[in-house]
Design a protein around this motif. Structure first.
Motif, PDB file in Angstrom:
ATOM      1  N   LEU A   1       0.817  -1.226   0.000  1.00 19.09           N
ATOM      2  CA  LEU A   1       0.000   0.000   0.000  1.00 19.09           C
ATOM      3  C   LEU A   1       0.843   1.265   0.000  1.00 19.09           C
ATOM      4  CD1 LEU A   1      -2.615  -1.164   2.660  1.00 19.09           C
ATOM      5  CD2 LEU A   1      -3.128  -0.683   0.251  1.00 19.09           C
ATOM      6  N   ARG A   2       2.106   1.173   0.401  1.00 19.83           N
ATOM      7  CA  ARG A   2       2.964   2.357   0.483  1.00 19.83           C
ATOM      8  C   ARG A   2       3.299   2.858  -0.914  1.00 19.83           C
ATOM      9  NH1 ARG A   2       4.776   6.856   1.389  1.00 19.83           N
ATOM     10  NH2 ARG A   2       6.647   7.299   2.609  1.00 19.83           N
ATOM     11  N   VAL A   3       2.956   4.100  -1.199  1.00 16.53           N
ATOM     12  CA  VAL A   3       3.215   4.726  -2.498  1.00 16.53           C
ATOM     13  C   VAL A   3       3.947   6.030  -2.246  1.00 16.53           C
ATOM     14  CG1 VAL A   3       2.233   5.674  -4.604  1.00 16.53           C
ATOM     15  CG2 VAL A   3       1.166   3.674  -3.525  1.00 16.53           C
ATOM     16  N   GLU A   4       5.149   6.173  -2.766  1.00 15.35           N
ATOM     17  CA  GLU A   4       5.941   7.379  -2.522  1.00 15.35           C
ATOM     18  C   GLU A   4       5.979   8.309  -3.718  1.00 15.35           C
ATOM     19  OE1 GLU A   4       9.628   6.968  -0.354  1.00 15.35           O
ATOM     20  OE2 GLU A   4       9.242   4.824  -0.132  1.00 15.35           O
ATOM     21  N   SER A   5       5.562   7.864  -4.878  1.00 14.40           N
ATOM     22  CA  SER A   5       5.601   8.705  -6.073  1.00 14.40           C
ATOM     23  C   SER A   5       4.259   9.383  -6.292  1.00 14.40           C
ATOM     24  CB  SER A   5       5.955   7.846  -7.294  1.00 14.40           C
ATOM     25  OG  SER A   5       4.961   6.832  -7.463  1.00 14.40           O
ATOM     26  N   GLY A   6       4.246  10.365  -7.159  1.00  6.41           N
ATOM     27  CA  GLY A   6       3.020  11.070  -7.467  1.00  6.41           C
ATOM     28  C   GLY A   6       2.798  12.260  -6.571  1.00  6.41           C
ATOM     29  N   ALA A   7       1.676  12.940  -6.816  1.00  5.39           N
ATOM     30  CA  ALA A   7       1.402  14.179  -6.089  1.00  5.39           C
ATOM     31  C   ALA A   7       1.102  13.920  -4.620  1.00  5.39           C
ATOM     32  CB  ALA A   7       0.224  14.911  -6.744  1.00  5.39           C
ATOM     33  N   ALA A   8       0.452  12.815  -4.331  1.00 10.99           N
ATOM     34  CA  ALA A   8       0.071  12.526  -2.950  1.00 10.99           C
ATOM     35  C   ALA A   8       0.659  11.201  -2.512  1.00 10.99           C
ATOM     36  CB  ALA A   8      -1.456  12.494  -2.811  1.00 10.99           C
ATOM     37  N   GLN A   9       1.408  11.216  -1.424  1.00 10.95           N
ATOM     38  CA  GLN A   9       1.941   9.978  -0.880  1.00 10.95           C
ATOM     39  C   GLN A   9       0.814   9.138  -0.290  1.00 10.95           C
ATOM     40  OE1 GLN A   9       5.736   9.929   1.330  1.00 10.95           O
ATOM     41  NE2 GLN A   9       5.470  12.151   1.447  1.00 10.95           N
ATOM     42  N   GLN A  10       1.042   7.844  -0.239  1.00 14.72           N
ATOM     43  CA  GLN A  10       0.118   6.959   0.445  1.00 14.72           C
ATOM     44  C   GLN A  10       0.910   6.106   1.420  1.00 14.72           C
ATOM     45  OE1 GLN A  10      -3.349   4.862  -1.451  1.00 14.72           O
ATOM     46  NE2 GLN A  10      -2.049   3.061  -1.104  1.00 14.72           N
ATOM     47  N   PHE A  11       0.435   6.039   2.639  1.00 14.50           N
ATOM     48  CA  PHE A  11       1.108   5.280   3.684  1.00 14.50           C
ATOM     49  C   PHE A  11       0.381   3.958   3.898  1.00 14.50           C
ATOM     50  CE2 PHE A  11       1.970   9.743   4.520  1.00 14.50           C
ATOM     51  CZ  PHE A  11       3.352   9.743   4.624  1.00 14.50           C
ATOM     52  N   GLY A  12       1.159   2.938   4.185  1.00 13.03           N
ATOM     53  CA  GLY A  12       0.540   1.637   4.407  1.00 13.03           C
ATOM     54  C   GLY A  12      -0.196   1.556   5.724  1.00 13.03           C
ATOM     55  N   TYR A  13       0.394   2.191   6.757  1.00 12.51           N
ATOM     56  CA  TYR A  13      -0.216   2.134   8.087  1.00 12.51           C
ATOM     57  C   TYR A  13       0.020   3.467   8.791  1.00 12.51           C
ATOM     58  CZ  TYR A  13      -1.503   0.751  12.777  1.00 12.51           C
ATOM     59  OH  TYR A  13      -2.114   0.684  13.984  1.00 12.51           O
ATOM     60  N   VAL A  14      -0.992   3.941   9.531  1.00 11.01           N
ATOM     61  CA  VAL A  14      -0.897   5.203  10.265  1.00 11.01           C
ATOM     62  C   VAL A  14      -1.487   4.993  11.657  1.00 11.01           C
ATOM     63  CG1 VAL A  14      -1.649   7.604  10.389  1.00 11.01           C
ATOM     64  CG2 VAL A  14      -1.028   6.622   8.183  1.00 11.01           C
ATOM     65  N   ALA A  15      -0.791   5.484  12.679  1.00 14.48           N
ATOM     66  CA  ALA A  15      -1.334   5.507  14.041  1.00 14.48           C
ATOM     67  C   ALA A  15      -1.978   6.863  14.266  1.00 14.48           C
ATOM     68  CB  ALA A  15      -0.233   5.265  15.066  1.00 14.48           C
ATOM     69  N   LEU A  16      -3.243   6.874  14.694  1.00 11.76           N
ATOM     70  CA  LEU A  16      -3.949   8.139  14.840  1.00 11.76           C
ATOM     71  C   LEU A  16      -3.616   8.855  16.137  1.00 11.76           C
ATOM     72  CD1 LEU A  16      -7.502   7.307  13.490  1.00 11.76           C
ATOM     73  CD2 LEU A  16      -5.610   8.427  12.326  1.00 11.76           C
ATOM     74  N   GLY A  17      -3.265   8.123  17.166  1.00 11.56           N
ATOM     75  CA  GLY A  17      -2.968   8.751  18.454  1.00 11.56           C
ATOM     76  C   GLY A  17      -1.559   8.413  18.892  1.00 11.56           C
ATOM     77  N   SER A  18      -1.439   7.907  20.098  1.00  9.46           N
ATOM     78  CA  SER A  18      -0.142   7.510  20.629  1.00  9.46           C
ATOM     79  C   SER A  18       0.390   6.316  19.833  1.00  9.46           C
ATOM     80  CB  SER A  18      -0.283   7.132  22.111  1.00  9.46           C
ATOM     81  OG  SER A  18       0.777   6.316  22.522  1.00  9.46           O
ATOM     82  N   VAL A  19       1.602   6.457  19.277  1.00  6.17           N
ATOM     83  CA  VAL A  19       2.186   5.352  18.516  1.00  6.17           C
ATOM     84  C   VAL A  19       2.475   4.177  19.435  1.00  6.17           C
ATOM     85  CG1 VAL A  19       4.056   4.659  16.981  1.00  6.17           C
ATOM     86  CG2 VAL A  19       3.169   6.985  16.874  1.00  6.17           C
ATOM     87  N   SER A  20       2.871   4.456  20.674  1.00  2.42           N
ATOM     88  CA  SER A  20       3.143   3.360  21.608  1.00  2.42           C
ATOM     89  C   SER A  20       1.876   2.554  21.874  1.00  2.42           C
ATOM     90  CB  SER A  20       3.718   3.899  22.919  1.00  2.42           C
ATOM     91  OG  SER A  20       2.792   4.744  23.570  1.00  2.42           O
ATOM     92  N   GLY A  21       0.721   3.215  21.919  1.00  7.59           N
ATOM     93  CA  GLY A  21      -0.532   2.499  22.107  1.00  7.59           C
ATOM     94  C   GLY A  21      -0.803   1.535  20.968  1.00  7.59           C
ATOM     95  N   ASP A  22      -0.601   1.988  19.736  1.00 11.69           N
ATOM     96  CA  ASP A  22      -0.784   1.107  18.587  1.00 11.69           C
ATOM     97  C   ASP A  22       0.226  -0.035  18.596  1.00 11.69           C
ATOM     98  OD1 ASP A  22      -2.759   2.861  17.692  1.00 11.69           O
ATOM     99  OD2 ASP A  22      -2.186   2.554  15.605  1.00 11.69           O
ATOM    100  N   MET A  23       1.454   0.259  19.010  1.00  9.19           N
ATOM    101  CA  MET A  23       2.482  -0.770  19.045  1.00  9.19           C
ATOM    102  C   MET A  23       2.068  -1.918  19.962  1.00  9.19           C
ATOM    103  SD  MET A  23       5.124  -0.382  17.116  1.00  9.19           S
ATOM    104  CE  MET A  23       6.088  -1.602  17.970  1.00  9.19           C
ATOM    105  N   PHE A  24       1.573  -1.611  21.137  1.00  6.13           N
ATOM    106  CA  PHE A  24       1.178  -2.663  22.064  1.00  6.13           C
ATOM    107  C   PHE A  24      -0.013  -3.445  21.518  1.00  6.13           C
ATOM    108  CE2 PHE A  24       3.795  -0.196  24.909  1.00  6.13           C
ATOM    109  CZ  PHE A  24       4.386  -1.166  25.699  1.00  6.13           C
ATOM    110  N   ASP A  25      -0.935  -2.748  20.857  1.00  5.74           N
ATOM    111  CA  ASP A  25      -2.057  -3.451  20.243  1.00  5.74           C
ATOM    112  C   ASP A  25      -1.565  -4.417  19.170  1.00  5.74           C
ATOM    113  OD1 ASP A  25      -3.884  -2.176  21.832  1.00  5.74           O
ATOM    114  OD2 ASP A  25      -4.433  -0.665  20.349  1.00  5.74           O
ATOM    115  N   LEU A  26      -0.699  -3.948  18.282  1.00  4.02           N
ATOM    116  CA  LEU A  26      -0.228  -4.791  17.187  1.00  4.02           C
ATOM    117  C   LEU A  26       0.566  -5.986  17.712  1.00  4.02           C
ATOM    118  CD1 LEU A  26       0.823  -1.984  14.673  1.00  4.02           C
ATOM    119  CD2 LEU A  26      -1.130  -3.544  14.453  1.00  4.02           C
ATOM    120  N   LEU A  27       1.383  -5.767  18.716  1.00  8.16           N
ATOM    121  CA  LEU A  27       2.122  -6.883  19.304  1.00  8.16           C
ATOM    122  C   LEU A  27       1.154  -7.944  19.830  1.00  8.16           C
ATOM    123  CD1 LEU A  27       4.881  -4.929  21.273  1.00  8.16           C
ATOM    124  CD2 LEU A  27       5.234  -6.345  19.244  1.00  8.16           C
ATOM    125  N   SER A  28       0.105  -7.500  20.514  1.00  8.80           N
ATOM    126  CA  SER A  28      -0.874  -8.444  21.057  1.00  8.80           C
ATOM    127  C   SER A  28      -1.607  -9.172  19.946  1.00  8.80           C
ATOM    128  CB  SER A  28      -1.882  -7.705  21.948  1.00  8.80           C
ATOM    129  OG  SER A  28      -1.251  -7.159  23.075  1.00  8.80           O
TER     130      SER A  28
END
Length: 867
Positions: free
Chosen positions: A598-625
């Motif tokens: 999903l990661r796209v770096e070319s073109g006018a608008a980048q696209q990210f594969g994954y984004v954490a909306l709040g605390s990145v550490s919170g998402d990290m613990f969720d993903l690990l679980s």
């Protein structure tokens, strides 16, 4: 879009904005409390107030009508009026609705909200009434109830701020209690003395969440800019005086005069450990129970702490004399202690001087020290001439945001002040244009409530769910002819099932309350479910989610609202990338492959594969679980971190690779004390530049984005992971109640009639309501599938028990290791260090030292939330 909760507490704004509330729910039919038997020719007037105060006002209405049989008063909860205002921030719209629908009302208003187009000037009426006079009230209460020499409300309460301090600490520093007429400058001078040697002792001059705001306002005033009585349009929040004040308060925090632990449990723990030299005594929350002697002081007098609630009369009332007779009667009644205890965090006192002097009546819970300090404050307030008015909240809100950003080092004082000014300008630009010549209006007579004579009366306590909505539904239920009337009691915040069962016939509580109680004093519900449940299992009340409220094979509660984490994904991006939709059995490697694709770096608008909306550490613990990484092994006395286990290291490496290669994040945020959050990534999502992210509850996506929900991957591998990702509040029936059948009818109605009874985007637990109610059209694709996946998993799991024998857990070192790995350090080496420090932290506690002291004992560089 709903965002998982992030802490941003602006407590001074809560003081200055006591009218803020969460609107919502379906308004009840017109009318409310009051007798349906009305003498011929009687005058009927309406009275609007918060639902929580209905029991108080019902009793007063009965008393008033007995003495004044020619007048009938009909009570309506204010939530019914709020619901009709489309923009909750439009204060004048709410006032207009109140004034056009009610003869009288009780709502907190600040002077800048008073509008003579909607409110009656009460000054001529009080002048003509020999039973009441302005001198009966505190001058400050009268002043903030007035505008342009007109009195727009009869004051009911006045703020009562007290300062608490640990006596032993002050004695050690040879600091005598200050005189009652001390100033804010005196307070912060003492705080500076208490903070001497802070680097060695860890003692802060002040603790808690209000004093930083007071320091900023005092510094601003000392710098020559007085915000009291200031014109909003003519005030510049980027004024050099404010920039300098922000810098001064930031320096106070750096030198320990102001604590960095301002909010929640951390602030309370700091106070409990005698690391705070003084703090605002939160009388409205109930004072902390502390294991040491505490002194109490009256707070310095300040217009910033003057706020009052009061009674108002509509300019459109057809019965001004009857309305005044009712308000004058109210103003002369001594209100019960509970009325004052639940008004404001910092505490309030009666606005009438005569009532305030009898604190044993309205505050019987106070100890002698608190009572002495309160009496000293009120005595000084009674003799203080009418002061300046509190500043306009439109100034205070941006200013407090600027303070939070400056103290957290998210912005420099200059940047914070500039952002505050920009916010102020946005508020002014968005404010509705005042009507220069509003039309005269006439309040229509209220509709009398239906009689409920002979009905079974039950008391319901709405713990952890939206009380206003419950109250409206209770009115609707009571008038449907069930022969049952429901009184919605005040929630005191207790999470104990047995406490709640003693106070109400039925009540709500989170599922965790059932896990913690030894022997629940609540009724077994399975016989009622077996009798009334539909033959179609999909129509069951809270299918699957019932397991959260089951213990040892016994069903004790009925789920009402639920919330669960899901993986949100951009359907169009997945289709364009040739990816199948996420599924519940994804492995960490499959998630990483999708994120990379999903990661796209070319073109006018980048696209990210994954984004954490709040605390990145919170998402990290969720993903690990989600991907099966277990952080610990053992339990209780044998609990140990498992951060170097091969399975954990593999998952952690995969997740870190995913963030580094596919996300905009360069740091793991949210685990340090001074963290103020990463930039808000909502815009990335709203622009369609995010392939995946986590969210919970009801998710609303603006625009035309094709977005769907999927169950989070692999939660089903471990029972605790499922339970960690869900929340539910449910209904219980008290075992001692004489009316279990009435409660059962009521909670069934509640479960099926509600769209959302909770906060943070909670969903109804009743699946048919979720699938076919008004909310269903707003659900993202996949929501019901995620609901079913969680419900099925929960039904198959054994409830977890709570084991409090183990050490307190702090994952600061794990978060730091992941942060270092994201920045390029070898993850294996980082996790070895985290494992060692966490093991030492556990061992330190087992050797008898408290958790907070152990953090720095094992690691002097510790910078986590226990610092």
């Amino acid at each position: 879009m709903s965002i998982r909760p992030m802490t941003l507490v602006l407590c001074l704004c809560l003081v200055l904005l006591p009218s803020c509330a969460f609107p919502g729910g379906t308004p009840p039919p017109p009318g409310g409390s009051g007798s349906a038997e009305v003498p011929v020719g009687a005058t009927i007037i309406s009275f609007v107030a918060p639902e929580r105060d209905r029991p108080v006002y019902d009793a007063l209405i009965a008393q008033f009508q007995q003495a004044n049989p020619a007048i009938r008063v009909v009570f309506t909860p204010i939530a019914a009026i709020r619901e009709q205002v489309t923009d909750p921030s439009d204060e004048q719209a709410l006032l207009r609705q109140l004034a056009s629908q009610a003869d009288t009302f009780a709502t907190p208003l600040s002077p800048h909200q008073f509008n003579p187009a909607y409110l009656t000037d009460l000054a001529p009426l009080i002048d003509a009434d020999p039973s009441l006079g302005l001198s009966d009230f505190f001058p400050a209460a009268v002043h903030v109830s007035s505008r342009d020499d007109a009195l727009f409300q009869l004051p009911v309460t006045i703020a009562l701020p007290l300062i608490a301090y640990p006596k032993a600490l002050w004695e050690t520093q040879n600091i005598p209690p200050p005189p009652a007429d001390w100033t804010w400058n005196d307070l912060f001078a003492i705080a500076a003395q208490l903070a001497q040697g802070h680097a060695q002792t860890g003692v802060y001059g002040t603790g808690g969440d209000m004093l930083p705001g007071m320091a900023l306002l005092a510094a601003t005033q000392a710098n020559g800019l007085d915000l009291t009585d200031a014109s909003v349009a003519q005030t510049q929040l980027d004024d050099p005086a404010i920039v300098a004040a922000l810098q001064q308060v930031t320096e106070l925090q750096q030198t320990g005069v102001i604590s960095t632990s301002r909010f929640g449990r951390d602030a309370e723990q700091q106070i409990t450990e005698q690391k705070a030299g003084m703090w605002i005594n939160m009388l409205g929350r109930g004072s902390l129970t502390l294991p040491f002697a505490v002194g109490q002081l009256p707070a310095p007098i300040s217009p910033f702490l003057f706020f009052t609630e009061g009674y108002q009369m509509s300019r459109g009332t057809q019965h001004p004399q009857a309305a005044w007779q009712w308000l004058a009667f109210l103003s002369q009644q001594a209100l019960p202690a509970d009325f004052f205890r639940r008004r404001s965090d910092i505490g309030v006192a009666p606005a009438q001087i005569a009532f305030a002097t009898r604190s044993a009546d309205w505050a019987p819970q106070w100890d002698a020290a608190t009572r002495t300090a309160a009496e000293a404050y009120l005595q000084r307030l009674a003799t203080t001439p009418a002061p300046a008015s509190p500043p306009d909240p439109r100034l205070i809100i941006p200013l407090m945001l600027a303070l939070d950003n400056s103290l957290s080092n998210q912005q420099t004082p200059e940047q914070a002040a500039q952002a505050a000014q920009a916010m102020l300008e946005q508020q002014l630009a968005a404010a509705p244009t005042p009507d220069p010549d509003p039309e005269l209006f006439t309040v229509a007579p209220p509709q009398l409530p239906a009689t409920t004579d002979g009905a079974v009366a039950i008391t319901f306590i709405p713990n952890s769910i939206n009380r206003d909505i419950v109250s409206q539904l209770a009115d609707e239920f009571s008038q449907q002819g069930h022969g049952i009337t429901v009184t919605v009691a005040e929630d005191t915040g207790s999470m104990s099932l047995n406490d709640l069962a003693q106070r109400g016939d039925c009540f709500t509580a989170p599922f965790g309350a059932l896990v913690k109680v030894e022997q629940p004093d609540v009724l077994e519900l399975q016989p009622l479910l077996d009798r009334d449940q539909s033959a179609d299992p999909q129509a069951a009340l809270g299918l699957g989610w019932q397991a959260l409220f089951r213990r040892d094979g016994t069903q004790y509660g009925l789920p009402l609202v639920i919330n669960f984490t899901t993986l949100i994904y951009h359907q169009t991006a997945f289709t364009q990338a040739g990816l199948a939709a996420p599924h519940r059995d994804w492995t960490a490697a499959e998630w990483l492959t999708a994120a990379r694709t999903l990661r796209v770096e070319s073109g006018a608008a980048q696209q990210f594969g994954y984004v954490a909306l709040g605390s990145v550490s919170g998402d990290m613990f969720d993903l690990l679980s989600y991907f099966g990484a277990r952080l610990t092994s053992g339990a209780g006395a044998t609990l140990q971190p498992a951060l170097t286990d091969a399975a954990f290291v593999d998952v952690a490496r995969t997740v870190i690779d995913g963030l580094r290669q596919t996300s905009p994040h360069t740091r793991i945020t949210g685990y340090t004390k001074d963290w103020a959050g990463e930039p808000n990534y909502n815009e990335i999502v709203q622009n369609g530049q995010a392939g995946m992210w986590l969210d919970n509850g009801f998710v609303e996506i603006p625009g035309e984005l094709a977005v769907a929900q999927a169950p989070v991957p692999s939660t089903w591998r471990h029972p605790d992971v499922v339970r960690d990702q869900v929340y539910s509040a449910g209904a219980f029936i008290s075992a001692p109640t004489p009316h279990p059948e009435a409660c059962w009818q009521w909670i069934q109605f509640l479960a099926q009639a509600s769209l959302s009874l909770g906060w943070f985007g909670d969903l109804p637990a009743h699946r048919p309501t979720l699938a076919s109610g008004a909310l269903s059209a707003q659900l993202l694709p996949g929501t019901l599938e995620a609901y079913d996946a969680y419900a099925t998993a929960l039904e198959q799991r054994t409830p977890r028990t709570v084991n409090d024998d183990g050490p307190a857990v702090d994952w600061f070192w794990l978060s730091r290791a992941l942060d270092q790995a994201l920045q390029g350090k070898d993850i294996q080496a980082a996790l070895v260090e985290a494992q060692t420090l966490t093991e030492n932290y556990f061992a330190c506690q087992r050797n008898g030292m408290d958790a907070t002291s152990c953090t720095t004992a094992v690691d002097p560089t510790y910078d986590g939330w226990r610092r």
